[in-house]
Motif scaffolding. Structure first.
Motif, PDB file in Angstrom:
ATOM      1  N   ALA A  79       2.074  13.193   9.982  1.00 23.05           N
ATOM      2  CA  ALA A  79       1.257  12.104   9.429  1.00 23.05           C
ATOM      3  C   ALA A  79       1.721  10.760   9.974  1.00 23.05           C
ATOM      4  O   ALA A  79       0.903   9.886  10.292  1.00 23.05           O
ATOM      5  CB  ALA A  79       1.335  12.104   7.894  1.00 23.05           C
ATOM      6  N   GLU A  80       3.033  10.586  10.109  1.00 22.31           N
ATOM      7  CA  GLU A  80       3.555   9.330  10.654  1.00 22.31           C
ATOM      8  C   GLU A  80       3.310   9.249  12.166  1.00 22.31           C
ATOM      9  O   GLU A  80       2.957   8.190  12.686  1.00 22.31           O
ATOM     10  CB  GLU A  80       5.047   9.192  10.339  1.00 22.31           C
ATOM     11  CG  GLU A  80       5.363   9.052   8.860  1.00 22.31           C
ATOM     12  CD  GLU A  80       4.667   7.870   8.198  1.00 22.31           C
ATOM     13  OE1 GLU A  80       4.481   6.822   8.856  1.00 22.31           O
ATOM     14  OE2 GLU A  80       4.284   7.999   7.016  1.00 22.31           O
ATOM     15  N   GLN A 130      11.539  11.268   8.419  1.00 24.69           N
ATOM     16  CA  GLN A 130      10.810   9.999   8.478  1.00 24.69           C
ATOM     17  C   GLN A 130      11.325   9.085   7.369  1.00 24.69           C
ATOM     18  O   GLN A 130      11.237   9.428   6.190  1.00 24.69           O
ATOM     19  CB  GLN A 130       9.302  10.230   8.310  1.00 24.69           C
ATOM     20  CG  GLN A 130       8.706  11.152   9.360  1.00 24.69           C
ATOM     21  CD  GLN A 130       8.879  10.596  10.765  1.00 24.69           C
ATOM     22  OE1 GLN A 130       8.397   9.518  11.077  1.00 24.69           O
ATOM     23  NE2 GLN A 130       9.577  11.339  11.616  1.00 24.69           N
ATOM     24  N   VAL A 131      11.853   7.947   7.761  1.00 24.84           N
ATOM     25  CA  VAL A 131      12.409   7.023   6.773  1.00 24.84           C
ATOM     26  C   VAL A 131      11.324   6.067   6.276  1.00 24.84           C
ATOM     27  O   VAL A 131      11.198   5.796   5.084  1.00 24.84           O
ATOM     28  CB  VAL A 131      13.599   6.244   7.377  1.00 24.84           C
ATOM     29  CG1 VAL A 131      14.146   5.241   6.368  1.00 24.84           C
ATOM     30  CG2 VAL A 131      14.689   7.215   7.814  1.00 24.84           C
ATOM     31  N   LYS A 132      10.514   5.575   7.205  1.00 24.42           N
ATOM     32  CA  LYS A 132       9.429   4.668   6.819  1.00 24.42           C
ATOM     33  C   LYS A 132       8.174   5.490   6.538  1.00 24.42           C
ATOM     34  O   LYS A 132       7.754   6.294   7.370  1.00 24.42           O
ATOM     35  CB  LYS A 132       9.162   3.648   7.936  1.00 24.42           C
ATOM     36  CG  LYS A 132      10.292   2.649   8.119  1.00 24.42           C
ATOM     37  CD  LYS A 132       9.964   1.627   9.187  1.00 24.42           C
ATOM     38  CE  LYS A 132       8.910   0.648   8.693  1.00 24.42           C
ATOM     39  NZ  LYS A 132       8.663  -0.434   9.699  1.00 24.42           N
ATOM     40  N   ILE A 133       7.592   5.268   5.371  1.00 22.48           N
ATOM     41  CA  ILE A 133       6.437   6.055   4.936  1.00 22.48           C
ATOM     42  C   ILE A 133       5.222   5.138   4.840  1.00 22.48           C
ATOM     43  O   ILE A 133       5.285   4.069   4.222  1.00 22.48           O
ATOM     44  CB  ILE A 133       6.725   6.688   3.550  1.00 22.48           C
ATOM     45  CG1 ILE A 133       7.870   7.701   3.647  1.00 22.48           C
ATOM     46  CG2 ILE A 133       5.490   7.349   2.967  1.00 22.48           C
ATOM     47  CD1 ILE A 133       7.583   8.896   4.514  1.00 22.48           C
ATOM     48  N   LYS A 157      11.083   9.209  -2.745  1.00 20.92           N
ATOM     49  CA  LYS A 157      10.710   8.961  -1.346  1.00 20.92           C
ATOM     50  C   LYS A 157       9.278   8.440  -1.234  1.00 20.92           C
ATOM     51  O   LYS A 157       8.986   7.559  -0.424  1.00 20.92           O
ATOM     52  CB  LYS A 157      10.861  10.235  -0.521  1.00 20.92           C
ATOM     53  CG  LYS A 157      10.580  10.010   0.976  1.00 20.92           C
ATOM     54  CD  LYS A 157      10.832  11.254   1.797  1.00 20.92           C
ATOM     55  CE  LYS A 157      10.642  11.019   3.276  1.00 20.92           C
ATOM     56  NZ  LYS A 157      11.762  10.348   3.927  1.00 20.92           N
ATOM     57  N   TYR A 158       8.384   8.987  -2.049  1.00 18.19           N
ATOM     58  CA  TYR A 158       6.958   8.664  -1.921  1.00 18.19           C
ATOM     59  C   TYR A 158       6.477   7.772  -3.071  1.00 18.19           C
ATOM     60  O   TYR A 158       5.309   7.798  -3.428  1.00 18.19           O
ATOM     61  CB  TYR A 158       6.142   9.958  -1.875  1.00 18.19           C
ATOM     62  CG  TYR A 158       6.481  10.853  -0.709  1.00 18.19           C
ATOM     63  CD1 TYR A 158       5.934  10.636   0.556  1.00 18.19           C
ATOM     64  CD2 TYR A 158       7.359  11.933  -0.863  1.00 18.19           C
ATOM     65  CE1 TYR A 158       6.248  11.454   1.634  1.00 18.19           C
ATOM     66  CE2 TYR A 158       7.676  12.758   0.209  1.00 18.19           C
ATOM     67  CZ  TYR A 158       7.120  12.511   1.453  1.00 18.19           C
ATOM     68  OH  TYR A 158       7.446  13.323   2.514  1.00 18.19           O
ATOM     69  N   HIS A 159       7.376   6.961  -3.612  1.00 16.22           N
ATOM     70  CA  HIS A 159       7.040   6.207  -4.831  1.00 16.22           C
ATOM     71  C   HIS A 159       5.903   5.211  -4.623  1.00 16.22           C
ATOM     72  O   HIS A 159       5.217   4.844  -5.565  1.00 16.22           O
ATOM     73  CB  HIS A 159       8.287   5.491  -5.380  1.00 16.22           C
ATOM     74  CG  HIS A 159       8.781   4.370  -4.520  1.00 16.22           C
ATOM     75  ND1 HIS A 159       9.589   4.591  -3.424  1.00 16.22           N
ATOM     76  CD2 HIS A 159       8.578   3.030  -4.578  1.00 16.22           C
ATOM     77  CE1 HIS A 159       9.862   3.431  -2.846  1.00 16.22           C
ATOM     78  NE2 HIS A 159       9.262   2.467  -3.515  1.00 16.22           N
ATOM     79  N   GLN A 160       5.672   4.787  -3.383  1.00 20.57           N
ATOM     80  CA  GLN A 160       4.590   3.828  -3.121  1.00 20.57           C
ATOM     81  C   GLN A 160       3.263   4.528  -2.832  1.00 20.57           C
ATOM     82  O   GLN A 160       2.247   3.873  -2.657  1.00 20.57           O
ATOM     83  CB  GLN A 160       4.960   2.939  -1.935  1.00 20.57           C
ATOM     84  CG  GLN A 160       6.121   1.991  -2.220  1.00 20.57           C
ATOM     85  CD  GLN A 160       6.382   1.083  -1.034  1.00 20.57           C
ATOM     86  OE1 GLN A 160       6.634   1.547   0.069  1.00 20.57           O
ATOM     87  NE2 GLN A 160       6.293  -0.218  -1.257  1.00 20.57           N
ATOM     88  N   CYS A 161       3.292   5.854  -2.793  1.00 20.49           N
ATOM     89  CA  CYS A 161       2.096   6.622  -2.453  1.00 20.49           C
ATOM     90  C   CYS A 161       1.391   7.073  -3.731  1.00 20.49           C
ATOM     91  O   CYS A 161       1.872   6.854  -4.834  1.00 20.49           O
ATOM     92  CB  CYS A 161       2.487   7.853  -1.633  1.00 20.49           C
ATOM     93  SG  CYS A 161       3.489   7.453  -0.185  1.00 20.49           S
ATOM     94  N   GLN A 162       0.250   7.739  -3.573  1.00 25.79           N
ATOM     95  CA  GLN A 162      -0.400   8.361  -4.730  1.00 25.79           C
ATOM     96  C   GLN A 162       0.446   9.550  -5.156  1.00 25.79           C
ATOM     97  O   GLN A 162       0.689  10.461  -4.367  1.00 25.79           O
ATOM     98  CB  GLN A 162      -1.803   8.839  -4.368  1.00 25.79           C
ATOM     99  CG  GLN A 162      -2.834   7.735  -4.283  1.00 25.79           C
ATOM    100  CD  GLN A 162      -4.242   8.314  -4.242  1.00 25.79           C
ATOM    101  OE1 GLN A 162      -4.610   9.195  -5.013  1.00 25.79           O
ATOM    102  NE2 GLN A 162      -5.042   7.812  -3.308  1.00 25.79           N
TER     103      GLN A 162
END
Length: 195
Positions: A79-80, A130-133, A157-162
């Motif tokens: 995805a990145e 992947q560090v930057k998401i 890790k994915y706290h800013q995502c849905q």
């Protein structure tokens, strides 16, 4: 043209429950979509080469990713790399730590394939991290009762995502079929019923 690439987890296969349910759902509700779910190679680098080749085989298609467990880790890498949308189901966040316990001979319970988990695979997995998401690219679904992975690692890790956090459940993701409408919605797919 829209393609979905579903990436199964460690020691799993396209015959796993989640892969089969996903395939059936998209065949029924989105027959215009091509659903790919290959048997993933047992070494991380070979798996990524295989997945890269599938995406490269149809460069003009719109690719969407789904990844379960270790497949979620691979899906994040892809995805990145390609800036694709991905739905992650109980994703592995630090599989290079978990696989330490599996170094040595393995047998895939679905395919009966015999293979080795090597120490080199640990470093290869670490190199894919992947560090930057890209926060808008992910829908991440976890269950707090996951007995294999610490769901809080994925939440962090994915706290800013849905994020969809279900209480209880387990690593297989209890009631997975009920999540597929959310997946289709995240992918902005318009519902069509196969005749």
């Amino acid at each position: 043209m829209i393609n979905i690439l579903y990436i199964h987890g460690f020691n799993s296969s396209p015959q796993s429950m989640k892969a089969e349910l996903s395939r059936h759902y998209f065949q029924q509700h989105h027959p215009e979509i091509t659903f790919y779910c290959p048997q993933i190679a047992t070494s991380p680098n070979a798996a990524i080469d295989q997945l890269d080749a599938i995406i490269a085989s149809e460069p003009n298609a719109k690719w969407l990713l789904m990844g379960s467990s270790l497949g979620g880790y691979f899906a994040t890498y892809l995805a990145e790399k390609y800036q694709l949308k991905a739905v992650l189901i109980n994703p592995a966040v630090k599989p290079y730590e978990l696989l330490e316990d599996y170094i040595g001979p393995q047998i895939n319970p679905y395919t009966q394939e015999r293979y080795q988990v090597k120490r080199q695979h640990i470093s290869d997995l670490k190199a894919l991290e992947q560090v930057k998401i890209s926060k808008n690219n992910y829908l991440v679904m976890v269950q707090t009762g996951d007995e294999v992975l610490d769901y809080q690692q994925a939440v962090e890790k994915y706290h800013q995502c849905q994020l969809k956090i279900s209480q209880g459940g387990d690593h297989s993701f209890v009631n997975y079929a009920a999540t597929l409408d959310d997946t289709a919605s995240f992918f902005n797919l318009t519902l069509t019923l196969a005749k």
